[in-house]
Write an enzyme that holds these catalytic residues in place. Structure first.
Site, short mmCIF file in Angstrom:
data_model
loop_
_atom_site.label_atom_id
_atom_site.label_comp_id
_atom_site.label_asym_id
_atom_site.label_seq_id
_atom_site.Cartn_x
_atom_site.Cartn_y
_atom_site.Cartn_z
N ASP A 79 85.14 70.46 13.53
CA ASP A 79 86.50 69.90 13.47
C ASP A 79 87.05 69.47 14.83
O ASP A 79 86.65 69.97 15.87
CB ASP A 79 87.46 70.90 12.81
N GLU A 137 87.39 75.20 12.45
CA GLU A 137 87.36 76.36 13.35
C GLU A 137 88.71 76.61 14.00
O GLU A 137 89.05 77.74 14.32
CB GLU A 137 86.29 76.15 14.44
NI NI Z 1 86.05 75.27 20.31
#
Ligand code: NI
Length: 395
Positions: A79, A137
């Site tokens: 991401d 994440e």
């Molecule tokens: Ni990172």
């Protein structure tokens, strides 16, 4: 040992093209549809069976070794961040307000490269490799979603391995430490309620701004006075919202912030003191308070044996490296810690800054960029360490 560094350097144009493509087309957490599609296509081109939609937009594939043996999970995050890119690079983000400012574009390209390296020698693998491309994440629960969808089972994972390129250190530096490596993180939200009124008649109001200011000050005493000086903790108030007009005392204020710790006992102490101070100070100022804190990630703790295996591997594979064996490296958090909490393993840091080329802005900065020469080093290290960890686990 196979010369993975040479092989990874041969693959550099492939790695670089992937990374720059991901960089130009960044996607926020749980929206990594294009990225996941490319990942799936690349894995399928190796003849691997690919599962998509794991934890919403995650991708998983197995490289089966020829012999039965342990299973190692290799993870990359995919991401991007809600940041408007200011690098001016030719491969800069084509999506306004979204940018790969943490290097997850590199992580995805590195793991696809490591997958190629391992696939080439799959008949010699002393076990199997589970390739995990994780969404979301950046504080959105991507790792937890994949765990809930069974990423650690079928087949059951025996050891975990992930990495982060690291712009706090130059190219050539490797962070391979046993023990605490990244902080456990919490987010907190406070709503302090007083009684609104005229700014000129404070005695008829209960001022939540003054109460909030005292709370902010008092919270600093947790680190300064309650935390043992040789232990680490951070308490940061990062937003403070209240009031609309210069002559009106508002009825309430809202604060948010973050807490970072490594040790579980320190974490418990900090959270307990946090609650005591917030309640005590707000009440002393005549206010009510609603308070909540939520765990974002556990502390990231590297397995000691896995760290040693990686250090030995790195000394052979990348003899020019400066290997740091003493963590922790940052009070930043990392949600791979959720997977490592369930199945111990290792999270490696690969130095990626190059000040001579101006590639040394920090992670999450709008001008963040790194030396792409870190990518083949990282891919080779990941592949070689994976094999050594499988071998250790088979013994
Ligand atoms: Ni990172």
């Amino acid at each position: 040992m196979i010369d993975f560094l040479h092989e990874a350097q041969q693959l550099f144009p492939y790695t670089q093209a992937l990374r720059r493509d991901f960089h130009m087309h960044p996607e926020l957490g749980h929206q990594e549809v294009r990225t996941a599609g490319i990942v799936a296509k690349e894995l399928q081109s190796l003849g691997l069976e690919v599962t998509t939609g794991v934890g919403k937009t995650g991708v998983v594939a197995m490289i089966e070794g020829s012999q039965p043996g342990p299973v190692i999970l290799l993870r990359a995050d995919m991401d991007a961040l809600p940041i408007h890119e200011e690098t001016g690079a030719e491969y800069a983000s084509r999506t306004p307000g979204v940018m790969h400012a943490c290097g997850h574009d590199a992580h995805t390209a590195i793991l696809l490269t490591a997958a190629r390296l391992l696939h080439t020698i799959r008949h010699e693998l002393p076990g199997s490799v589970k390739l995990v491309f994780q969404p979301a994440e950046e504080g959105m629960g991507g790792a937890e979603g994949m765990i809930a969808d069974g990423v650690l089972d079928n087949p059951k994972v025996d050891v975990t391995l992930g990495l982060h390129i690291w712009n706090e250190q130059p190219l050539g530096w490797l962070g391979l430490a046993a023990g605490p490596t990244m902080a456990g993180t919490e987010i907190f939200k406070l709503r302090i309620k007083g009684k609104g009124g005229h700014g000129a008649i404070p005695n008829l109001a209960v001022d939540p701004i003054l109460a909030g200011a005292h709370v902010v000050n008092a919270l600093q005493s947790i680190v300064a006075r309650n935390t043992p000086p040789l232990k680490a903790a951070v308490v940061s108030v990062t937003t403070f919202h209240g009031g609309e007009a210069f002559n009106v005392i508002p009825p309430q204020v809202e604060l948010t912030g973050t807490i970072r710790t490594f040790d579980l006992e320190i974490r418990e102490m900090v959270l307990r003191r946090f609650d005591e101070i917030v309640q005590g100070v707000a009440h002393a100022m005549g206010c009510q308070v609603e308070s909540q804190h939520t765990r974002m990630t556990p502390a990231l703790i590297n397995d000691a044996q896995a760290a040693q295996v990686a250090q030995e591997t790195a000394r052979h594979l990348l003899p020019d490296s400066q290997i740091e064996t003493n963590g922790p490296f940052t009070m930043g958090g990392e949600d791979f810690a959720y997977m490592m909490e369930k199945v111990p393993g290792l999270f490696m840091f690969v130095g990626s800054a190059n000040p001579q080329k101006g590639l040394d802005y920090g992670h999450h900065h709008p001008k963040f960029d790194f030396d792409e020469a870190a990518m083949p080093r990282a891919a080779a290290l990941m592949a070689a360490t994976a094999i050594e960890l499988l071998r250790k686990h088979s013994l």
